[in-house]
Design an enzyme around this catalytic site. Structure first.
Site, PDB file in Angstrom:
ATOM      1  N   HIS A   1     -14.183  -8.531  40.004  1.00  0.00           N
ATOM      2  CA  HIS A   1     -14.651  -7.737  41.146  1.00  0.00           C
ATOM      3  C   HIS A   1     -14.831  -8.573  42.414  1.00  0.00           C
ATOM      4  O   HIS A   1     -15.541  -8.180  43.341  1.00  0.00           O
ATOM      5  CB  HIS A   1     -15.971  -7.041  40.793  1.00  0.00           C
ATOM      6  CG  HIS A   1     -16.119  -5.673  41.392  1.00  0.00           C
ATOM      7  ND1 HIS A   1     -16.861  -5.422  42.513  1.00  0.00           N
ATOM      8  CD2 HIS A   1     -15.601  -4.484  41.025  1.00  0.00           C
ATOM      9  CE1 HIS A   1     -16.817  -4.136  42.818  1.00  0.00           C
ATOM     10  NE2 HIS A   1     -16.056  -3.541  41.920  1.00  0.00           N
TER      11      HIS A   1
ATOM     12  N   HIS B   1      -4.873   1.289  40.735  1.00  0.00           N
ATOM     13  CA  HIS B   1      -6.333   1.353  40.834  1.00  0.00           C
ATOM     14  C   HIS B   1      -6.722   2.786  41.175  1.00  0.00           C
ATOM     15  O   HIS B   1      -6.168   3.386  42.095  1.00  0.00           O
ATOM     16  CB  HIS B   1      -6.772   0.399  41.947  1.00  0.00           C
ATOM     17  CG  HIS B   1      -8.236   0.393  42.246  1.00  0.00           C
ATOM     18  ND1 HIS B   1      -8.784   1.121  43.277  1.00  0.00           N
ATOM     19  CD2 HIS B   1      -9.267  -0.280  41.678  1.00  0.00           C
ATOM     20  CE1 HIS B   1     -10.090   0.895  43.331  1.00  0.00           C
ATOM     21  NE2 HIS B   1     -10.400   0.058  42.373  1.00  0.00           N
TER      22      HIS B   1
END
Length: 382
Positions: free
Chosen positions: A184, A284
């Site tokens: 992340h 994504h």
């Protein structure tokens, strides 16, 4: 042919931005321009573009795409490209769903697969209880999951952080399902190198955003330290942003977001670029049903498709709305044997409950990005 007569956007919970475009024949198309944490900025861009594009031929999708890109002088970036993505998706839906009555993939060369491999999220921003959550996903039909590797992490953190990540990955793997680990962008280079090495014996499906994309040289270094596939791409917003990562050879799986990369049109182009570098594409998509449906259309045609992220039951969706909301045919998101069936309906393959969209968009608040602070009060990467 029909000219664009009106365009509207709808801010809906939990954190999505839907677009409706109508032409002068009454044909309608739906798109999604969600940009997590920056809804108001995208709305401002849409206000300007809607005014500019009224009266243009709705079927001239590429002309409108290029006008948005080249006609803005300042181009690219998350705000412009998210606005463009929503418009592009809506125009494809309008052109195909209401005019031709076939799925969008028929106009992208036709489908080359009948099923789409998918994965779902487990764990929150401070991951815990991942074993129980992974078991629940397995019972839903998933064969693969993704989890945040760490919470907020210091530039130089305790080695115990690495031990905790590894223990969570091992717990999930013992259930017999694949697990991807999302760094992340929270992990900085001193720790990312060690974490990649620590995870390697446990064979994660991939590691995502091992470092922030502005550190391409450091990502290259991490990629050379590990055999784990490196995945990234949600913070890249055009084929020009993607190019240096392909040229450097530091990415194995690209993760473009169809709501940030420029919609269906640019997703298809980026996938073809990746194919020339032998890089797979795993879009994504922790977003809404329109974004997921748009991805499904492109995935069906993509030679180098790898796996699709699916935001069903995601930990951010605290408002009660999910990818099964706002549509009349939520059964299209039923996962069987780790896959979704390719959508067969016209256009995007989903039907929007417009009355529900309008109702829940009334006074809907923007979603704000969480803020992480370290023990000394310092701001950390979210």
């Amino acid at each position: 042919m029909g000219k664009i007569a009106s365009a509207e956007y709808f801010r809906v919970p939990p954190r999505w931005l839907f677009i409706k475009i109508t032409d002068d024949t009454g044909a309608v198309g739906w798109g999604e321009a969600s940009l997590e944490g920056h809804t108001s900025a995208v709305e401002g861009c849409l206000d300007a573009w809607f005014e500019r594009y009224k009266g243009l031929e709705a079927e001239d999708i590429e002309n409108i795409w290029q006008l948005s890109w080249r006609g803005s002088f300042y181009r690219g970036g998350p705000v412009f490209m998210s606005a463009l993505s929503g418009i592009d998706i809506a125009l494809w839906d309008l052109k195909v769903a209401r005019k031709l009555g076939v799925p969008i993939y028929h106009l992208l060369g036709g489908k080359m697969r009948d099923r789409i491999r998918v994965y779902a999220w487990i764990g929150g921003d401070r991951p815990r209880e991942v074993e129980a959550q992974a078991q629940a996903r397995k019972e839903q039909g998933f064969h693969a999951v993704k989890m945040n590797g760490t919470g907020d992490t210091a530039w130089l953190d305790s080695p115990s952080v690495l031990t905790e990540v590894v223990s969570r990955v091992k717990a999930v793997k013992e259930l017999g399902i694949d697990v991807a680990v999302d760094f992340h962008g929270r992990v900085h280079r001193p720790m990312a190198k060690r974490l990649a090495r620590a995870l390697e014996p446990h064979e994660p499906l991939f590691i995502e955003e091992p470092l922030l994309v502005e550190h391409i040289g450091a990502i290259k270094q991490v990629s050379e330290l590990t055999a784990i596939p490196i995945a990234l791409g949600e913070r890249l917003h055009s084929r020009w942003d993607v190019r240096p990562f392909l040229e450097s050879g530091c990415v194995d799986i690209l993760q473009p977001d169809i709501c940030h990369i420029g919609g269906i049109s640019e997703m298809k182009r980026v996938a073809a670029m990746c194919e020339t570098y032998d890089v797979g594409v795993a879009p994504h998509c922790p977003l809404g049903p329109i974004a997921l449906a748009a991805n499904m259309q492109v995935n069906a045609t993509m030679a180098n498709f790898a796996i699709q992220e699916m935001g069903i039951g995601m930990h951010y969706n605290h408002t009660g709305q999910d990818v099964t909301s706002y549509i009349t045919n939520p059964e299209v998101w039923n996962v069987e044997d780790g896959h979704l069936n390719v959508l067969s309906g016209p256009g995007l393959g989903i039907e929007i409950k417009e009355a529900e969209v309008r109702e829940l968009s009334t006074n809907s608040k923007t979603w704000k990005i969480p803020e992480f602070r370290g023990p000394c009060g310092e701001l950390r990467e979210w």
